[in-house]
Scaffold this active site. Structure first.
Site, PDB file in Angstrom:
ATOM      1  N   TRP A 102     -29.680 -23.466  28.479  1.00  0.00           N
ATOM      2  CA  TRP A 102     -28.942 -23.546  27.220  1.00  0.00           C
ATOM      3  C   TRP A 102     -29.870 -23.779  26.048  1.00  0.00           C
ATOM      4  O   TRP A 102     -29.684 -23.229  24.962  1.00  0.00           O
ATOM      5  CB  TRP A 102     -27.820 -24.583  27.289  1.00  0.00           C
ATOM      6  CG  TRP A 102     -26.713 -24.105  28.170  1.00  0.00           C
ATOM      7  CD1 TRP A 102     -26.316 -24.654  29.357  1.00  0.00           C
ATOM      8  CD2 TRP A 102     -25.884 -22.938  27.972  1.00  0.00           C
ATOM      9  NE1 TRP A 102     -25.299 -23.902  29.902  1.00  0.00           N
ATOM     10  CE2 TRP A 102     -25.018 -22.848  29.080  1.00  0.00           C
ATOM     11  CE3 TRP A 102     -25.801 -21.967  26.979  1.00  0.00           C
ATOM     12  CZ2 TRP A 102     -24.067 -21.831  29.210  1.00  0.00           C
ATOM     13  CZ3 TRP A 102     -24.861 -20.946  27.103  1.00  0.00           C
ATOM     14  CH2 TRP A 102     -24.008 -20.890  28.211  1.00  0.00           C
ATOM     15  N   ASP A 171     -26.642 -30.159  21.169  1.00  0.00           N
ATOM     16  CA  ASP A 171     -25.595 -29.406  21.874  1.00  0.00           C
ATOM     17  C   ASP A 171     -25.073 -30.289  23.004  1.00  0.00           C
ATOM     18  O   ASP A 171     -25.659 -30.348  24.069  1.00  0.00           O
ATOM     19  CB  ASP A 171     -26.195 -28.110  22.425  1.00  0.00           C
ATOM     20  CG  ASP A 171     -25.217 -27.344  23.309  1.00  0.00           C
ATOM     21  OD1 ASP A 171     -24.057 -27.785  23.471  1.00  0.00           O
ATOM     22  OD2 ASP A 171     -25.623 -26.296  23.843  1.00  0.00           O
ATOM     23  N   LYS A 195     -15.623 -28.057  28.798  1.00  0.00           N
ATOM     24  CA  LYS A 195     -16.192 -28.903  29.839  1.00  0.00           C
ATOM     25  C   LYS A 195     -15.459 -30.244  29.887  1.00  0.00           C
ATOM     26  O   LYS A 195     -14.782 -30.542  30.842  1.00  0.00           O
ATOM     27  CB  LYS A 195     -17.692 -29.125  29.617  1.00  0.00           C
ATOM     28  CG  LYS A 195     -18.610 -27.993  30.074  1.00  0.00           C
ATOM     29  CD  LYS A 195     -18.500 -26.745  29.242  1.00  0.00           C
ATOM     30  CE  LYS A 195     -19.334 -25.594  29.746  1.00  0.00           C
ATOM     31  NZ  LYS A 195     -20.505 -25.304  28.932  1.00  0.00           N
TER      32      LYS A 195
END
Ligand SMILES: *Cc1c(COP(=O)(O)O)cnc(C)c1O
Length: 359
Positions: A102, A171, A195
């Site tokens: 990511w 993030d 999530k």
């Protein structure tokens, strides 16, 4: 009806109590005679839902009035470009830390707008470690520092917060709401909802208000944080149903005792699973012990020719989505807030039983 244990990395498990309440309210929300999905986003009902969601999130994360809370769309991936567009100012440069897949995507997208300095990378350890802060090589010209505190794919998590002189951008897609954080240490916190927050379609951005109003002039109106901040996230139609569900999740978290209580449960779940993996010669986790994610637990089988059988039998046992990300292989159990301790216990029991039947 049988509900399975869902270890999906995202979209992930939601609390059953939340789904039940949504089911009950689906056709007729609180006597209005229509569904949330059918209401104008300008109606007093939706405005009240948005306000309650925001105030509950502020309470859970202890967010001060110095910060704006934005409810957006586009996922965390859209923030990969929104962040540089909003924060670069006239500096043109930014620091990024590369701790996994990511981080890499954030770096790649930011590089389209900014002179990106990769201040540190753990690629040489196959992303199984976190580079010590003393080794980071920061660019004095950087407008901000971006890092990914929980790498969802590699299962690597920071248990410390970088201290830098520029705004810290993070993030938090796969770690937000799993434990308390110190919001005031950050300039921008962003997270896709699917999530630990709610269903896909909602993105949350928490931005320090003094960072608003500096977007590049080419910034699309919809990506400019100022637009959302000035319009209570209702410049255009927000994802109203996703926001409603996120609001129910926030209420559920408060009823569980808030984020300190979640941290205790989440640590217990993770310790059990890592403990079992470490004590077996059949399963292994590659991540350095002090950086193991509380939310995403990758593991391999000593003999990967058994992977297929493991996945098939786990699915038959009602343990779903244990397949590791295609970039790393093996298995991954995502054990977000809504994955119960019982689910983790059942997974460990399955793993022990599977091991026994193979030897
Ligand atoms: C899932 C995830 C993303 C991507 O989120 P989208 O909402 O699908 O764009 C980005 N970063 C992290 C850390 C993630 O876990």
């Amino acid at each position: 009806m049988t509900r399975v244990h869902n270890f999906c990395a995202g979209p992930a498990a939601l609390p059953e109590a939340v789904l039940r309440q949504a089911q009950e309210e689906m056709l007729d929300w609180q006597g209005c005679g229509l569904s949330i999905m059918e209401m104008s986003h300008r109606s007093k009902e939706i405005v009240s839902i948005a306000e309650k969601a925001e105030s509950d999130l502020r309470e859970l994360l202890n967010i001060s009035d110095d910060y704006a809370v934005l409810f957006l769309q586009g996922g965390a991936s859209t923030q990969f470009s929104a962040v540089p567009l909003n924060l670069l100012g006239d500096k043109g440069a930014a620091d990024y830390v590369n701790t996994g897949q990511w981080s890499k995507k954030a770096i790649k997208e930011a590089s389209r707008y900014a002179d990106v300095n990769v201040a540190a990378s753990s690629e040489d350890t196959n992303f199984s470690t976190i580079p010590p802060f003393e080794q980071w090589k920061l660019n004095p010209q950087a407008a901000y520092l971006h890092y990914t505190p929980n790498e969802t794919i590699g299962g690597v998590e920071f248990f410390w917060t970088p201290q830098v002189d520029v705004p810290l951008v993070t993030d938090m897609s796969s770690t937000i709401l799993s434990r308390p954080i110190e919001v005031e240490k950050y300039g921008v916190i962003y997270a896709g909802a699917q999530k630990n927050i709610g269903p896909a379609g909602l993105t949350i951005v928490i931005v320090r208000k003094d960072l608003l109003g500096q977007a590049q002039s080419v910034t699309p109106t919809m990506l400019n944080y100022q637009t959302a901040a000035d319009n209570d996230s209702m410049y255009n139609t927000p994802p109203t149903y996703a926001l409603y569900l996120a609001g129910l999740v926030f209420q559920w978290l408060k009823a569980q005792g808030g984020l300190s209580a979640m941290e205790v449960i989440n640590r217990r779940k993770a310790e059990k699973l890592y403990g079992y993996i470490d004590n077996s010669d059949f399963y292994a986790n590659p991540v350095e012990i002090q950086s193991r994610s509380l939310m995403n637990v990758p593991f391999t089988l000593a003999d990967d020719s058994l992977d297929k059988a493991f996945l098939q039998q786990s699915e038959e046992a009602g343990l779903l989505n244990l397949k590791g990300h295609r970039s790393v292989g093996g298995m991954r159990a995502s054990i977000y807030n809504a994955v119960s301790e019982q689910a983790v216990d059942d997974l460990i029991a399955f793993m022990a039983n599977f091991k026994k039947t193979q030897s």
